[in-house]
Design an enzyme around this catalytic site. Structure first.
Site, PDB file in Angstrom:
ATOM      1  CD  GLU A   1      -2.877  -0.901   2.592  1.00 47.09           C
ATOM      2  OE1 GLU A   1      -3.605  -0.197   2.274  1.00 47.09           O
ATOM      3  OE2 GLU A   1      -2.280  -1.446   3.809  1.00 47.09           O
TER       4      GLU A   1
ATOM      5  CG  HIS B   1      -7.486  -7.787   3.293  1.00 48.09           C
ATOM      6  ND1 HIS B   1      -8.988  -7.966   3.436  1.00 48.09           N
ATOM      7  CD2 HIS B   1      -7.349  -6.315   3.578  1.00 48.09           C
ATOM      8  CE1 HIS B   1      -9.533  -6.758   3.984  1.00 48.09           C
ATOM      9  NE2 HIS B   1      -8.571  -5.833   4.312  1.00 48.09           N
TER      10      HIS B   1
ATOM     11  CE  LYS C   1      -2.381   0.415   6.548  1.00 45.68           C
ATOM     12  NZ  LYS C   1      -2.850  -0.742   6.131  1.00 45.68           N
TER      13      LYS C   1
HETATM   14  C1  BG6 Z   1      -8.815  -2.465   4.871  1.00 39.67           C
HETATM   15  C2  BG6 Z   1      -7.681  -2.154   5.810  1.00 39.67           C
HETATM   16  O1  BG6 Z   1      -9.435  -3.706   5.060  1.00 39.67           O
HETATM   17  O2  BG6 Z   1      -7.751  -2.606   3.594  1.00 39.67           O
HETATM   18  C3  BG6 Z   1      -6.710  -0.948   5.548  1.00 39.67           C
HETATM   19  O3  BG6 Z   1      -8.055  -1.863   7.047  1.00 39.67           O
HETATM   20  C4  BG6 Z   1      -6.490  -0.967   3.763  1.00 39.67           C
HETATM   21  O4  BG6 Z   1      -6.006  -0.548   6.107  1.00 39.67           O
HETATM   22  C5  BG6 Z   1      -7.275  -1.611   2.997  1.00 39.67           C
HETATM   23  O5  BG6 Z   1      -5.526   0.094   3.588  1.00 39.67           O
HETATM   24  C6  BG6 Z   1      -6.875  -1.971   1.727  1.00 39.67           C
HETATM   25  O6  BG6 Z   1      -7.808  -2.089   0.800  1.00 39.67           O
HETATM   26  P1  BG6 Z   1      -7.688  -2.023  -0.613  1.00 39.67           P
HETATM   27  O7  BG6 Z   1      -9.106  -2.611  -1.213  1.00 39.67           O
HETATM   28  O8  BG6 Z   1      -7.340  -0.614  -1.166  1.00 39.67           O
HETATM   29  O9  BG6 Z   1      -6.565  -2.907  -1.132  1.00 39.67           O
END
Ligand code: BG6
Length: 489
Positions: free
Chosen positions: A215, A239, A339
């Site tokens: 991210e 995830h 992050k």
């Molecule tokens: C969320 C987390 O579940 O997923 C966040 O709490 C994260 O911290 C986000 O940034 C990322 O989701 P995506 O769909 O942008 O990859």
């Protein structure tokens, strides 16, 4: 899923309707479903929150949500229809007597009541109790909620027990928004609709697998929540483990929820525990220091707004995961997520084994193995890295690395790619649990994560710093280098 259920309209109640998730994602997704003609005519959307507001006020909230977050112009006639579905109830969710207000708007005889818990988890048990006392639920009512479903096994069990007091397991829809992503679902198609992959998907042909969920974002106003959570609980427990189960599971007998869940849970059960004995060798925790992202200077984790300067919470985690079953014996899965990494990228790399003998030594002394790279986001697609002969005559055969590239946006040009929430809300309305998590899965995932968290606690080491804009701490490179491997950059 019965046909009757598909075509039944719903009373969709969003608890926490004025909050972040609702205004950023849910209302937007519902508008998109409206635009696609996927909401039943009589379906109603009821916003519930503690703040004083009337129906008109809620319509305004929805309007500004579209203005702020919809990347296209609002279609006037779609909006008119959508706005007519919205209504609002002011309820303090901790006050049991206020839930009876729901009775004034819910039509349980004709519609399916969908209760979307878009609130902090401490309110879950209050809402469950309030709903059961208000006598608005039927056997067909559903409840939809998303993480954090606890921060360890024990707290997750408490939440699940509170739900189980009021709802049957088949009424509960636990969201992991990654399961709503087109490309995550495509993993099922890739693996189980293509014979080249079904027969080449195990320890005989695969050397190792990498899953990266990188991210760019930092903590962005969520410091308190994030600091108590950390990247492991925020991203890995849900995830990444979900992606891993889709990659690693055995073929399910069909696409029904129970078949898929059965195979996913077997993988979670087969994850080799990480404990104090092996945690130092198998995991890396990191925390970002200041750095540059796209040319902009960004602060360190400890300098973010609201930060506690002593925090040792990880914003990055990398680990080697082993799956103790027949298919994956000796095939390491390397997972990393963080992050403030170099760029936003979610991808899976399947590294195939090197060939046993090289007959092209003259032009390629070290024959590289094939790779299958599955790009989940932001640019969805698949590529296969392979070797081809360079055209030409005379001399020895020269080889060159090439890519077979399948970009989804090119291949499916005329297809709209829906976001995860649209898909998941619709599936919940249709009563199809396939893309939602079962209690067993979540609790099994926590069991495995708790062991890692315990080991870290006993180890009592600060996370390794990494500059914002990099690919994480150097130790994460060393994690693979020790095994003679490297991350795909
Ligand atoms: C969320 C987390 O579940 O997923 C966040 O709490 C994260 O911290 C986000 O940034 C990322 O989701 P995506 O769909 O942008 O990859």
């Amino acid at each position: 899923m019965s046909k009757q259920e598909i075509f039944r309209p719903c009373d969709l109640v969003i608890y926490g309707a004025l909050g972040d998730l609702s205004t950023r994602k849910l209302l937007l997704s519902l508008y998109r479903l409206e635009k696609a003609g996927l909401l039943e005519d009589q379906t109603q959307i009821i916003g519930v929150d503690i703040h004083k507001k009337d129906n008109k006020g809620f319509v305004k909230v929805a309007q500004s949500s579209l203005t702020n977050f919809l990347n296209e112009e609002v279609d006037k006639s779609v909006w008119k229809k959508f706005a007519s579905r919205l209504c609002y109830l002011q309820i303090d969710l901790t006050k049991m007597d206020q839930y009876k207000k729901l009775k004034t708007v819910i039509n349980s005889e004709q519609k399916i009541m969908i209760n979307y818990f878009s609130v902090a988890p401490f309110l879950f048990k209050h809402i469950c109790k309030g709903l059961s006392q208000a006598d608005v639920l039927t056997d067909e009512s559903k409840v939809v909620m998303e993480k954090p479903l606890g921060h360890d096994l024990k707290s997750s069990q408490e939440i699940n027990n509170a739900f189980a007091d009021v709802f049957n397991e088949d009424q509960i829809f636990r969201i992991d928004h990654y399961l709503g992503k087109e490309t995550v679902l495509n993993l099922l198609a890739l693996r189980f609709a293509n014979s080249i992959f079904t027969s080449n998907w195990d320890h005989n042909t695969i050397d190792s697998i990498q899953i990266t969920v990188a991210e760019e974002v930092g903590i962005e106003g969520r410091w308190q929540y994030f600091d108590q959570t950390g990247q492991t609980r925020d991203m890995l427990q849900n995830h990444l483990l979900q992606i891993l189960t889709f990659i690693a599971m055995e073929p399910p007998v069909n696409l029904e929820a129970k078949s898929i869940r059965r195979e996913k849970i077997k993988i979670l059960e087969a994850l080799r525990p990480i404990t104090l004995e092996n945690v130092a060798k198998k995991t890396v925790r990191g925390q970002y220091s200041s750095g540059f992202l796209k040319g902009q200077e960004v602060p360190s984790y400890l300098e973010e707004k609201g930060a506690n300067k002593e925090s040792t919470t990880e914003s990055f985690v990398a680990l080697r995961v082993d799956i103790d079953n027949w298919r994956w014996a000796d095939v390491p899965f390397y997972l990393r997520t963080g992050k403030r990494l170099h760029n936003k990228r979610t991808e899976i790399v399947i590294n195939f084994k090197q060939l046993p003998h090289n007959i092209f030594k003259d032009s390629f002394p070290d024959l590289p193995a094939n790779k299958l790279v599955i790009h989940l986001q932001p640019k969805e697609g698949i590529d296969i890295q392979m070797l081809n002969k360079v055209p030409g005559i005379g001399g020895s055969i020269k080889l060159q690395k090439t890519k077979l590239d399948l970009s989804f946006s090119e291949t499916f040009k005329d297809k709209k790619i829906f976001g995860g929430y649209e898909r998941l809300i619709l599936e919940a309305m249709h009563g199809n649990p396939t893309l939602f998590l079962s209690r067993d899965e979540i609790e099994q995932a926590w069991t495995w994560i708790d062991s890692i968290q315990d080991a870290w606690e006993q180890q009592n080491e600060a996370p390794k710093p990494y500059p914002a804009g990099s690919w994480g701490p150097v130790a994460s490179v060393a994690l693979l280098a020790r095994d003679g491997r490297a991350w795909e950059e």
